[in-house]
Write a protein that holds these residues in place. Structure first.
Motif, short mmCIF file in Angstrom:
data_model
loop_
_atom_site.label_atom_id
_atom_site.label_comp_id
_atom_site.label_asym_id
_atom_site.label_seq_id
_atom_site.Cartn_x
_atom_site.Cartn_y
_atom_site.Cartn_z
N HIS A 137 -3.12 13.71 3.18
CA HIS A 137 -3.68 13.82 1.82
C HIS A 137 -2.64 14.23 0.80
N PHE A 138 -2.97 13.93 -0.46
CA PHE A 138 -2.25 14.49 -1.60
C PHE A 138 -2.92 15.79 -2.00
N HIS A 139 -2.14 16.81 -2.29
CA HIS A 139 -2.65 18.03 -2.92
C HIS A 139 -2.19 18.03 -4.37
N PHE A 140 -3.12 18.13 -5.29
CA PHE A 140 -2.81 18.26 -6.71
C PHE A 140 -3.35 19.59 -7.18
N ASP A 141 -2.56 20.37 -7.93
CA ASP A 141 -3.15 21.57 -8.54
C ASP A 141 -2.55 21.86 -9.90
N MET A 142 -3.22 22.77 -10.62
CA MET A 142 -2.83 23.13 -11.99
C MET A 142 -2.47 24.61 -12.06
N GLU B 126 0.83 -1.21 0.00
CA GLU B 126 0.00 0.00 0.00
C GLU B 126 0.87 1.26 0.00
N GLY B 127 1.94 1.21 0.78
CA GLY B 127 2.84 2.35 0.83
C GLY B 127 3.57 2.56 -0.49
N ASP B 128 4.00 1.43 -1.10
CA ASP B 128 4.66 1.52 -2.41
C ASP B 128 3.69 2.07 -3.45
N PHE B 129 2.44 1.62 -3.34
CA PHE B 129 1.41 2.10 -4.27
C PHE B 129 1.22 3.61 -4.14
N LEU B 130 1.12 4.10 -2.92
CA LEU B 130 0.90 5.54 -2.72
C LEU B 130 2.06 6.36 -3.27
N ARG B 131 3.28 5.85 -3.11
CA ARG B 131 4.44 6.56 -3.64
C ARG B 131 4.39 6.59 -5.18
N ALA B 132 3.96 5.48 -5.77
CA ALA B 132 3.83 5.42 -7.23
C ALA B 132 2.73 6.37 -7.71
N VAL B 133 1.67 6.49 -6.92
CA VAL B 133 0.59 7.43 -7.27
C VAL B 133 1.13 8.85 -7.25
N ARG B 134 1.89 9.17 -6.20
CA ARG B 134 2.47 10.52 -6.10
C ARG B 134 3.37 10.80 -7.30
N ASP B 135 4.26 9.85 -7.61
CA ASP B 135 5.19 10.06 -8.72
C ASP B 135 4.45 10.15 -10.05
N GLY B 136 3.42 9.32 -10.20
CA GLY B 136 2.63 9.36 -11.44
C GLY B 136 1.88 10.67 -11.58
N ALA B 137 1.35 11.18 -10.48
CA ALA B 137 0.61 12.44 -10.50
C ALA B 137 1.49 13.58 -10.97
N CYS B 138 2.78 13.50 -10.66
CA CYS B 138 3.71 14.57 -11.06
C CYS B 138 3.84 14.68 -12.58
N ARG B 139 3.47 13.66 -13.31
CA ARG B 139 3.49 13.74 -14.77
C ARG B 139 2.43 14.71 -15.28
#
Ligand SMILES: [Zn+2]
Length: 198
Positions: free
Chosen positions: A186-191, A156-169
């Protein structure tokens, strides 16, 4: 230049087109139409000068987003569509062997400054140009929570890190629990105009 295709396999121009939407809001609506993705527009609201809602939509969901249909800028919705398809689901399959069926968020629009501090600039949340994600729900009913599972040394932790790195794309700014204590759950995502990935 062909409109941004939100469903095709991303190529070298995909992110260029996505980030240019900030200067060309109409191209965002064209992208959804060209991608055959339905979109519900939200009327512009300019009553408060620094908390305007412009070119906004209800976040369309192929996965369940709870609370339902938050208001976001069209380019946030476009980034989300790319993130969901090309990063989030891939990370879930790779690290957890399943799909994501739901996301719980802590809000998109909020007329406030960064970290609620009076002297800071306006948050991207003040223009619905951001979303905070707290929990991801898996197809088997399990939940992955930032507050509990970040950095836990398990899949689960590895997954969350991959989500964070993927979101950076896709998103301009991605803040995870690595950033500061205010983002521990939480994750904060913005544009917005800045570029951070932490
Ligand atoms: Zn946020």
């Amino acid at each position: 230049m062909a409109p941004l295709d939100l469903r095709a396999e991303p190529g070298p121009m995909t992110r260029v087109k996505l980030w240019r939407l900030a200067e060309d809001p109409e191209a965002c609506f064209v992208a959804f139409t060209a991608s055959s993705l339905a979109l519900v527009r939200v009327p512009d609201r300019r009553s408060e000068a620094t908390c305007m809602i412009e070119d906004a939509v209800l976040l369309p969901n192929s996965i369940m987003v709870t609370p339902r249909g938050p208001t976001v800028t069209c380019r946030m919705a476009a980034a989300w569509a790319l993130f969901e398809r090309h990063s989030l689901q891939r990370a879930a399959r790779q690290h957890l062997g399943t799909e994501i069926v739901g996301v719980r968020h802590l809000g998109t629009y909020s007329c406030r400054n960064v970290n609620n501090v009076a002297t800071r600039r306006r948050s991207e949340h003040a223009t619905a140009n951001a979303i905070d994600i707290a929990t991801l729900v898996l197809a088997d009913g399990r939940e992955v929570r930032l507050a509990r599972d970040w950095g836990n040394g398990k899949p689960e932790g590895d997954f969350l890190r991959a989500v964070r790195d993927g979101a950076c794309r896709w998103f301009r700014v991605v803040l995870s629990p690595d950033y500061n204590a205010a983002h521990a759950d939480h994750f904060h995502f913005d544009m917005g105009p800045w570029r951070t990935c932490r």
